[in-house]
Design an enzyme around this catalytic site. Sequence first.
Site, PDB file in Angstrom:
ATOM      1  N   ALA A 247     -13.405   1.294   5.685  1.00  0.00           N
ATOM      2  CA  ALA A 247     -13.288   1.693   4.280  1.00  0.00           C
ATOM      3  C   ALA A 247     -12.622   0.617   3.296  1.00  0.00           C
ATOM      4  O   ALA A 247     -11.873  -0.260   3.660  1.00  0.00           O
ATOM      5  CB  ALA A 247     -12.780   2.966   4.048  1.00  0.00           C
TER       6      ALA A 247
ATOM      7  N   GLU B 296     -10.345  -0.088  -0.583  1.00  0.00           N
ATOM      8  CA  GLU B 296      -9.796   0.570  -1.722  1.00  0.00           C
ATOM      9  C   GLU B 296     -10.007   0.133  -2.897  1.00  0.00           C
ATOM     10  O   GLU B 296      -9.280   0.362  -4.005  1.00  0.00           O
ATOM     11  CB  GLU B 296      -8.056   0.422  -1.196  1.00  0.00           C
ATOM     12  CG  GLU B 296      -7.668  -1.069  -1.426  1.00  0.00           C
ATOM     13  CD  GLU B 296      -7.586  -1.927  -0.141  1.00  0.00           C
ATOM     14  OE1 GLU B 296      -8.544  -1.604   0.760  1.00  0.00           O
ATOM     15  OE2 GLU B 296      -6.873  -2.851  -0.124  1.00  0.00           O
TER      16      GLU B 296
ATOM     17  N   GLU C   3      -6.751   4.683   2.185  1.00  0.00           N
ATOM     18  CA  GLU C   3      -7.454   3.904   1.217  1.00  0.00           C
ATOM     19  C   GLU C   3      -6.662   4.426  -0.159  1.00  0.00           C
ATOM     20  O   GLU C   3      -6.450   3.696  -1.034  1.00  0.00           O
ATOM     21  CB  GLU C   3      -8.994   4.037   1.225  1.00  0.00           C
ATOM     22  CG  GLU C   3      -9.568   3.798   2.203  1.00  0.00           C
ATOM     23  CD  GLU C   3      -9.216   2.217   2.830  1.00  0.00           C
ATOM     24  OE1 GLU C   3      -9.078   1.488   1.986  1.00  0.00           O
ATOM     25  OE2 GLU C   3      -9.502   2.099   4.010  1.00  0.00           O
TER      26      GLU C   3
END
Length: 891
Positions: free
Chosen positions: A269, A271, A305
């Site tokens: 993922a 951020e 994140e």
Amino acid sequence: MRNDTVITPQAILRQDYVAPGYWVDTVEMGFDLGLKSTLVANRMVMRRNHASTEKDLVLSGESLKLVQLRLNGVKLKKADYQIDGETLRIPNAPDEVTLEITTQIQPSKNTSLSGLYASKGNLITQCEAEGFRKITWFPDRPDVMAKYTVMLRADKKKFPVLLSNGNLIDEGDLDDGRHFAKWEDPFKKPSYLFALVAGTLVCQEEKFKLKSGRKALLQVWVEEGNLDKTQHAMDSLKKSIRWDEERFGLELDLDRFMIVATGDFNMGAMENKGLNIFNTKYVLANSSIATDIDYAGIESVVGHEYFHNWTGNRVTCRDWFQLSLKEGLTVFRDQEFSADLVGTTTGRAVKRIEDVRVLRQVQFSEDAGPMAHPVRPDSFVEINNFYTVTIYEKGAEVVRMYYTLLGHDDFRKGMDLYVERHDGQAVECDDFRAAMADSSGRDLTQFERWYSQAGTPRVSVVTAYDAEAQTYDIKLTQSCPTTPGQEKKLPFHIPVAMGLLDADGKDIPLYCDDYPAQAGATNLVIELTAASQTFRFNKVTSEPVPSLLRNFSAPVVLDIDYTDEELGLLLANDSDPFNRWEAGQRLATRRLVKLTKALQAGEELSIDDWFINALRNTLNDESLDPAFRELMLTLPSEAMIAEAFDVVDPQAIHTARQFVRATITRHLKADLLHVYETHQTPGKYRPDAVSMAKRSLKNLALSYLLEWADESTFDLGYVQFKEAANMTDRLAALAALTNFNGTEKQKKKSEKALRRFFKDFKKEDLVIDKWFMLQATAHTTDVEKVRELMQHPAFTLTNPNRARSLVFNFCNANPSQFHAPDGSGYALWAELVIALNKINPQVAARLARSLDRWKKYPVGLQAQMKAALQKVSATKKLSKDVAEVVSKALA
Ligand code: 0A1
Ligand code: ZN
């Protein structure tokens, strides 16, 4: 640099850092979005940085078609600037500059998944580390922080949702069925945190009250049809926000926080400020598609994140050599978040053990191979190759050592000072260390070596007991192996948490000469700073058993000679759960190594009853958390066992480990059956710690039971598979069936189960990934079977999750098959690295690392691995990413 046939690509050095010649104050961007072609207008207000030695205005760009370039309103002519590869240079620019650049890009041709790319008809960005330069010319480096305003325009039918960082300040319709959305991010940020998403998506949303009373809008965006899988991510987000408020006093600084899930993503993922973009694997979950491990992964990645919002975004990195400043710290924070959510002492220990297992198995191996690098590297060729377990996991251990040395309260003060001092800045690892030192008054000068020296330190232990004087001496000696480019190492500052056990296994009070203030404590952190140091303990009335490196207080290898009896005492009694587990692992490893050697010598295999009994006691100890028992009963992985050898024999290790598993089952069948039956979780699926713990122990019992082939155990697995009420139980049963070594009839039934599973879940990409993964790691899956699976219509190399599920799992997690003596595994590896290199260099380079440790294998295998590496290295148009990995392996 030339080395035989290998060309090492040009490296970038940390010491060459030069501050940017220009700052960017504001960026106004306009996007005319389309899959095939997107037009990007970029208007930057820039100002000279008089402190820099760089006098030219320098921008980076990649795969861009330059449409127009204007400086302070005047169109630049070809002679006014130079483009050399990926650099655009404007000499003699004035101190104040407004630069307007229009570029054209082709998202649907971008298979690298970096920059702006297409995913199932949607448009997505990934800019870390250097993807923004694939969108527009820009000083694409993290120390250039600017305020962004973004206007998105697109066809309203094809792209009904238009998202970017910060707040939505305007939206409306345009001519020709188009519409627009205007976004403004109130915080300045580096370009790697820029994001946009355009497409057909739906969201679950909620207003959430922050500590200050302010309300924030939280959204989780997914593809249509997936709204029944977003609740857990939303819950995890809310927990993350609360946790950062409570544990670190850090509040969400935006009115709106969005998570978007995409099935095409290189990593876990990202951020991006206010607009986190996630791999679907870390968002989508419900009981029928996700396992307990998936649920835990989502919680920790959502946390990770979110925590970056302060550690990474508000305070960012000066340059990419400082990557661990944000990553090590944020991993530490997400580890603590997960541990705090479980809450109990053993729950925390379980989390700690799981984290340490990864560190040892993957990071220690990296530290011992050709890609070894310090937590703060000195050089790199391709920064994308440095999103490593060293930067992340060892980096987190370094942060954890501050926590151990300073204690809870002073660590918090250090964090407060760090944020207060550096909010809005791009800083270095040294700045974090300075904040920790200044807030606590501690001298952390020597601690710097954890950032500058690569390699896993070894600490060896010699003890001496003097019954007459009632003293006990612990002599600790440290060393660190050489790593590429680092011959000599200086001593590290190593916190060693420890205790001493008496003959009953009870902690005795500690009276150490060096720590008078803690006299009488039963748990002490002694600090090893010299190459060799002796710690004297007084008032020791009988010879104790030392429990050292409690809770794994430093990322080192501890060399200590315990007898089986001493390990048995620690296993049964240590007040530190981590070291209880550790004692069990030492007992098991000792036997696994011995059996591997026996196999190589063609000797008879056998295991002592004492060991089996120790396992029986642990298995049946109802006072222990089931999750902890599951860890205690899990043997070290084949990769872990391999670390105990100078020359690895993957097949012998596999056979030895399987022999131990089967022997355990043969002796403990009744106990395992009892555990299996008494740890069921009937009723509605709940991903809470208690139910997850039960399922993990029950499914471990099942996997053992199916090691010993007979009719009843096979049926146990088969029934669980058919009747499972959740994916955790279903997948565990299917894995056990797939590895069951039974009759032809049973094999047919297992194959039928696999087919059934595919049919039932063919619409769920994440479950089909599991289907491939399960087969990739099955004992009987050889290279030929992998090739056959690659022909399956559901397989594709262009989707990273799918490539990982089959190919990476085979190369990294099925060692006895991948290292087939005929070298067929390596030939497959070379083919696939070369194929992926054309599609997605980042993913290709990750796969390339599967041969990192080639020098650790017998000469026959080494020669074949070397040939495969050379084949890749000789490939035309090799990306920097892959070239760096293979050239380092061959160096
Ligand atoms: N910063 C992200 C990881 C990440 C890094 C690079 C990426 O693309 C090349 C994507 C994500 C994190 O730590 O979660
Ligand atoms: Zn991160």
